[in-house]
Scaffold this motif. Structure first.
Motif, PDB file in Angstrom:
ATOM      1  N   VAL A  98       1.072  -1.150   0.179  1.00  0.00           N
ATOM      2  CA  VAL A  98      -0.096   0.024   0.009  1.00  0.00           C
ATOM      3  C   VAL A  98       0.897   1.180   0.200  1.00  0.00           C
ATOM      4  N   LEU A  99       0.876   1.946  -1.064  1.00  0.00           N
ATOM      5  CA  LEU A  99       1.615   3.201  -1.056  1.00  0.00           C
ATOM      6  C   LEU A  99       1.166   4.352  -0.261  1.00  0.00           C
ATOM      7  N   LYS A 100       1.889   4.752   0.832  1.00  0.00           N
ATOM      8  CA  LYS A 100       1.598   5.729   1.402  1.00  0.00           C
ATOM      9  C   LYS A 100       2.784   6.687   1.457  1.00  0.00           C
ATOM     10  N   HIS A 101       3.071   7.344   0.457  1.00  0.00           N
ATOM     11  CA  HIS A 101       4.554   7.887   0.473  1.00  0.00           C
ATOM     12  C   HIS A 101       4.748   8.764  -0.848  1.00  0.00           C
ATOM     13  N   GLY A 102       3.947   9.980  -0.830  1.00  0.00           N
ATOM     14  CA  GLY A 102       3.907  10.789  -1.830  1.00  0.00           C
ATOM     15  C   GLY A 102       3.003  10.043  -2.984  1.00  0.00           C
ATOM     16  N   THR A 103       1.800   9.579  -2.340  1.00  0.00           N
ATOM     17  CA  THR A 103       1.103   8.609  -3.340  1.00  0.00           C
ATOM     18  C   THR A 103       0.842   9.194  -4.678  1.00  0.00           C
ATOM     19  N   VAL A 170      15.515   1.159   5.219  1.00  0.00           N
ATOM     20  CA  VAL A 170      14.158   0.566   5.074  1.00  0.00           C
ATOM     21  C   VAL A 170      13.889  -0.589   6.271  1.00  0.00           C
ATOM     22  N   HIS A 171      14.818  -0.745   6.921  1.00  0.00           N
ATOM     23  CA  HIS A 171      14.905  -1.756   7.997  1.00  0.00           C
ATOM     24  C   HIS A 171      13.982  -1.332   9.115  1.00  0.00           C
ATOM     25  N   CYS A 172      14.007   0.205   9.060  1.00  0.00           N
ATOM     26  CA  CYS A 172      12.970   0.490  10.119  1.00  0.00           C
ATOM     27  C   CYS A 172      11.475   1.113   9.668  1.00  0.00           C
ATOM     28  N   ALA A 177       5.260   2.947   3.032  1.00  0.00           N
ATOM     29  CA  ALA A 177       4.512   3.696   3.942  1.00  0.00           C
ATOM     30  C   ALA A 177       5.347   3.814   4.933  1.00  0.00           C
ATOM     31  N   PRO A 178       6.203   5.054   5.056  1.00  0.00           N
ATOM     32  CA  PRO A 178       7.424   5.250   5.907  1.00  0.00           C
ATOM     33  C   PRO A 178       6.904   5.654   7.332  1.00  0.00           C
TER      34      PRO A 178
END
Lengths: 200, 405
Positions: A98-103, A170-172, A177-178
């Motif tokens: 689910v893209l929640k990163h500058g969608t 990206v480990h955290c 969806a950061p």
């Protein structure tokens, strides 16, 4: 020889100017810790442009990039597939993403390389492996990248006075969806009147 | 006449005992009688010298005795380290207030690492929750907040432990010199020399010092820890294990935590099988599980840890006592002495980060050498907005708070 008043005034002025100049220089060139190297060679080019320096010069990666099991190498599936560049909702595969990163602004191929899915792609077209994904994140999050290199954004493990281990962005943060999800806190401590103990 | 009276008086009191000597010998006799009645352990503790006065030989003897004593008490081999300060090192700590979410994992990592008493409860770190926009009005701070999830909207979190002051009031008020500042800047306590007067607690403006009201208990069964979800062989006695924290443990139990992975200590199953953890945990990579408490790490063992079959089965126990200790750090304390945060001396003097810094899930805790211009802590001091708690008291803390964003 005793210094004359004129010489004193001159030297004071020079000292003041010197300080001022230094301050200016400091403002223009933020300090990067990439000179802190452990058992590695100096890259003069890297030092000139800190954003392209590799962090593994002074720390080691604690973990492989967190790619869901059975998905890598991506080319296992994608090599024979035709690249569909159309922006759409994914249905058969990757539907959990689910893209929640500058969608509105972003799509798969802004980061994933359409020609070789095993790699990532910078805005400049430069291809980078998943291990260097921080360069991709740093394209937009420059100050965060700078702090992360210094070990101040994110967490360092290993030795405080020796070899450090770093985690990738990206480990955290889930790259798609950061934002950190809320955490369940640990139980509250006992208030003074609640403290009990068994007597021995 | 008077002379006769006097001489008669002298005659009647044959061995002359002054009042002072009488009291003195009485007290000494009492102590001697008490000690004679005590076991040898109490005698050894009673005659223990101050750490700084011990000759190398005496220290060696003392360590040998302590290790044996702890092994007998806690049932496993102990190491009591005496690593001294590293030259040219002054420890400093920085905490990013814009990142801390108030999850209290640091407080419990500290409990486990530093052998803090679970019963009665002792915590070095208190996490204060405060409404946003109230500055540092600490009277509005609440360390006992209970939330389903953190961070709570409209609140900020301020973890407070020992600030390792350069100008430390606690050190100055100690009437017996049982607490002092080491050359690496850490204020330590000699648990054998402390008389429990608690002057230091009264003098500390940060509430950092804790008193052992009862004999500290670490093996209370409070350490019920994790549920093993899966264990895959990775070859050569290594297994990749995914565990889940037991968040809904019964009230009596200490909140469980992911400590086995953080301090790289063994954990035990119900049968007493030992599993040595090897790597730091990484939150499960499944994006849906990121907010949960699932962790993946490696263990070394003869056989794979058995997966817990039922949903409510948390079959794996932390080995409650940490046997890797330091004389001035986390060695077990006793009833009636004061203790405090010592920057995990047993770890940091060996180059490791303190347990609280290692466990912090948002990476808000930074630790390092203030004298090293390349250290993380110096980067923070040079580039971020930094403040210290209660600056007006001129305690000059080496614990800094900063805003990373």
């Amino acid at each position: 020889m005793r210094p004359t008043p004129l010489a004193l005034v001159l030297s004071a002025t020079l000292a003041f100017l010197g300080c001022y100049g230094e301050g200016k220089r400091g403002d223009e060139m933020p300090r990067f810790p990439d000179h802190k190297e452990i058992g590695s060679t100096t890259h003069s080019a890297a030092n000139a442009d800190p954003s392209s320096a590799d962090i593994d010069e002074f720390a080691v990666q604690a973990k492989a990039p967190p790619i869901s099991e059975g998905y890598f190498p991506c080319s296992d599936c994608h090599a024979d597939m035709e690249t569909n560049r159309e922006r759409r909702e994914l249905e058969d595969e990757h539907d959990s993403v689910v893209l929640k990163h500058g969608t509105r602004e972003r799509w798969c191929f802004d980061c994933h390389d359409p020609d070789n899915r095993d790699e990532l792609r910078l805005a400049s077209g430069t291809k980078i492996p998943f291990e260097k994904s921080y360069r991709l994140c740093g394209q937009c999050h420059g100050p965060k990248l700078r702090d992360w290199r210094a070990g101040v954004h994110g967490k360092r493990t290993g030795k405080w006075n020796g070899e450090k281990e770093y985690l990738l962005c990206v480990h955290c943060h889930n790259p798609h969806a950061p934002l950190f999800a809320p955490l369940v806190p640990k139980r509250r401590p006992r208030a003074p009147h609640e403290i009990t103990f068994s007597k021995d | 006449m008077t002379d006769t009276k006097k001489s008669r008086h002298y005659e009647s009191s044959l061995p002359m005992v002054s009042r002072r000597n009488f009291v003195k010998s009485g007290v000494l006799g009492g102590v001697a009688a008490y000690l004679a009645a005590c076991d040898t352990n109490t005698q050894e503790e009673f005659f223990a010298k101050r750490f700084t006065e011990l000759t190398p030989e005496a220290l060696k003897e003392r360590i040998a005795w302590l290790e044996k004593h702890y092994e007998k008490t806690y049932g496993e081999a102990f190491k009591v380290g005496t690593e001294g300060p590293i030259p040219d090192v002054l420890f400093g700590y920085a905490l990013d207030l814009s990142r801390c979410v108030g999850c209290r994992r640091c407080a419990y990592a500290c409990v486990s690492e530093n052998n803090l008493s679970r019963d009665p409860q002792v915590h070095y770190i208190r996490v204060l929750e405060q409404p946003k926009g109230t500055g540092l009005d600490l009277h509005l701070a609440n360390p006992y907040y209970e939330r389903d999830h953190v961070p709570e909207e409209g609140h900020v979190y301020l973890p407070v432990a020992c600030q390792q002051c350069e100008n430390s009031p606690c050190e100055r008020v100690c009437p017996v010199g049982a607490t002092w500042k080491e050359p690496d800047g850490v204020i330590v306590v000699d648990y054998d020399w402390c008389i429990g007067c608690r002057y230091c607690m009264a003098s500390c403006p940060y509430g950092a010092r804790k008193f052992n009201w009862g004999a500290p208990k670490m093996t209370t069964g409070d350490s019920l820890a994790v549920k093993v979800l899966s264990a895959k062989p990775k070859g050569e006695g290594r297994f990749e294990v995914i565990v889940e924290e037991a968040l809904d443990a019964p009230e009596r139990l200490q909140p469980p935590h992911i400590m086995p992975t953080v301090v790289k200590r063994p954990f035990l199953d119900a049968k007493g099988n030992r599993f040595m953890t090897e790597t730091l945990p990484v939150a499960d990579t499944n994006p849906a599980a990121r907010s949960t408490t699932r962790y993946r790490f490696e263990v070394v063992a003869k056989e794979a840890p058995a997966t817990s079959s039922k949903d409510d089965e948390y079959g794996y126990f932390l080995d409650a006592v940490n046997p890797d200790t330091h004389y001035l750090g986390n060695r077990p304390r006793k009833k009636g002495v004061v203790e405090k945060c010592h920057f995990c001396l047993q770890r940091t003097r060996n180059g490791e980060y303190p347990a609280c810094a290692e466990i912090c899930p948002v990476g808000s805790r930074k630790f390092g050498n203030l004298l090293d211009p390349d250290s993380e802590i110096r980067y923070v001091l040079a580039n971020k907005r930094v403040f210290v708690l209660k600056e007006e008291l001129n305690t000059r803390p080496k614990f800094f708070y900063f805003f990373g964003v």
